[in-house]
Design a protein around this motif. Structure first.
Motif, short mmCIF file in Angstrom:
data_model
loop_
_atom_site.label_atom_id
_atom_site.label_comp_id
_atom_site.label_asym_id
_atom_site.label_seq_id
_atom_site.Cartn_x
_atom_site.Cartn_y
_atom_site.Cartn_z
N THR A 226 -9.81 -7.34 2.50
CA THR A 226 -8.86 -7.77 1.54
C THR A 226 -7.76 -8.90 2.10
OG1 THR A 226 -8.91 -5.16 0.93
CG2 THR A 226 -6.77 -6.65 0.35
N GLU B 16 -12.73 -1.02 -0.12
CA GLU B 16 -12.72 -2.36 0.40
C GLU B 16 -11.79 -1.99 1.86
OE1 GLU B 16 -12.69 -6.66 -0.62
OE2 GLU B 16 -10.64 -5.94 -0.86
N SER B 17 -12.28 -2.79 2.91
CA SER B 17 -11.53 -2.51 4.22
C SER B 17 -10.24 -3.48 4.28
CB SER B 17 -12.43 -3.02 5.51
OG SER B 17 -12.79 -4.51 5.23
N LEU B 18 -9.47 -3.10 4.95
CA LEU B 18 -8.27 -3.87 5.10
C LEU B 18 -8.45 -5.35 5.59
CD1 LEU B 18 -5.08 -4.24 4.82
CD2 LEU B 18 -5.07 -3.45 7.09
N PHE C 160 0.74 -1.30 -0.05
CA PHE C 160 0.11 0.13 0.09
C PHE C 160 0.76 1.23 0.07
CE2 PHE C 160 -2.66 -3.20 1.81
CZ PHE C 160 -3.89 -3.29 1.45
N ASN D 253 1.86 -1.12 4.77
CA ASN D 253 0.88 0.16 4.70
C ASN D 253 1.15 1.32 5.67
OD1 ASN D 253 -1.83 0.89 6.06
ND2 ASN D 253 -2.66 -0.81 4.78
N ALA E 248 -8.85 -1.83 -2.74
CA ALA E 248 -8.76 -0.92 -1.76
C ALA E 248 -9.17 0.32 -2.34
CB ALA E 248 -7.25 -0.97 -1.11
N PRO F 260 -1.76 0.08 -4.47
CA PRO F 260 -3.13 0.13 -4.08
C PRO F 260 -4.29 0.61 -4.84
CG PRO F 260 -2.13 1.74 -2.47
CD PRO F 260 -0.92 1.29 -3.45
#
Ligand code: CP
Length: 324
Positions: free
Chosen positions: A104, A99-101, A63, A119, A95, A90
């Motif tokens: 994912t 989309e939430s971590l 990310f 990240n 994402a 990313p």
């Protein structure tokens, strides 16, 4: 090949199979030493390990930008006979659609046998580990930790200095946001006789939690220096230079004011011990003059190569090799 001849078990790191690696203290000193031994065996005879992870898949989810960490992990997995998938941006993943971590990670964990993630948010790797059924390896979470860089740094020190104990280690540059610094300081706090020097501008000093919560508790002596590197470079065995990280600053003016606070030059190297080594996690911007590169004490490109062998040892141990 006889069964068990290259597996992690032989080097005392069978205990790492299936484990997450979020911060350096997740592994004991003995487990790290086993990894250093395994990395050395791999470096000596890489051909033996070429099918060790055949059929396994590594996901690299970045990310944030990276050259060394992502590519050394991918090279490590390919050299072990495994495969890689993932993203370096990313913006090319869902994402970017919100989309939430957690979602994912739950998804990728069903495609891969281990996940390496970088990240920008501190704590993201720990969060990911809570949603993952496969091991998560932290490749950097904001200004917090970068534990596989620490394994690389320690291996480089061991190879070039013979031991980590009793060394005087100087950290110079951005010690506030530098995750590689935070992880290495934590790891060094477990070695006898180590003393630390923190050389930085007042705004970029090492976080208090490391000074009071880690160094003081482990009786590791440290000195903070706000002035010139010249005053201390002659006392140091390992000089760990770091970049002032533009991406962690809230305003550009502060970055511009601080970015060239410390620049290592041949003139400064002339004041250092003959056997001092210079490390840098890289990327370098301006903090080490390129003329220093030809000094035999400049070890930062050796460090990048050790990083690949180190990550081969780590993946083999965490995944459990086919011959383990
Ligand atoms: N040392 C390090 O983390 O480098 P990259 O940002 O290129 O991965």
């Amino acid at each position: 090949m006889e069964r068990g001849t290259f597996g992690a078990e032989r080097f005392g790191v069978g205990s790492l199979k299936g484990r997450h690696f979020i911060e350096p203290l997740n592994f004991s000193v003995e487990e790290m030493e086993g990894l250093f031994t395994l990395a050395g065996k791999i470096e000596e005879n890489p051909a033996i390990y070429r099918d060790a992870c055949k059929g396994r898949v590594l996901a690299t989810l970045f990310f944030e930008p990276s050259t060394r960490t992502r590519l050394s992990f991918e090279s490590a997995m390919l050299r072990l006979g495994g495969g890689c998938l993932g993203f370096a941006d990313p913006g090319s993943s869902s994402a970017s659609k919100g989309e939430s971590l957690a979602d994912t990670i739950r998804t990728v964990a069903s495609y891969a046998d281990a996940i390496v993630m970088r990240n920008p948010k501190e704590g993201a790797a720990l969060l990911a580990s809570r949603y993952s059924v496969v091991p998560v390896i932290n490749a950097g979470d904001g200004g917090h930790h970068h534990p596989t860089q620490t394994l690389t740094d320690l291996l480089t020190i061991l190879r070039l200095r013979g031991d980590v104990k009793n060394l005087r280690v100087g950290f110079c540059g951005d010690l506030k946001f530098g995750r590689t610094v935070h992880s290495l300081v934590k790891a060094l706090s477990r070695y006898e006789g180590v003393s630390l020097y923190f050389i930085s501008p007042g705004e970029l000093t090492v976080p208090k939690y490391l000074k009071t919560g880690v160094l003081a508790k482990n009786n590791i002596p440290y000195t903070e220096i706000g002035g010139s590197l010249d005053t201390v470079i002659g006392d140091i065995d390992v000089l760990y230079m770091t970049r002032v990280q533009r991406e962690r600053f809230f305003n550009e003016e502060d970055y511009i004011r601080l970015k060239d606070s410390y620049i290592l030059t041949p003139e400064k190297m002339a004041l250092a011990k003959k056997d001092m080594i210079v490390l840098h996690p890289l990327p370098r911007v301006n903090e080490i003059d390129m003329e220093v590169d030809s000094d035999p004490r400049a070890a930062y490109f050796k460090q990048t190569k050790y990083g690949m062998y180190m990550r081969m040892a780590l993946l083999l141990s965490i995944l459990g090799g086919n011959n383990a």
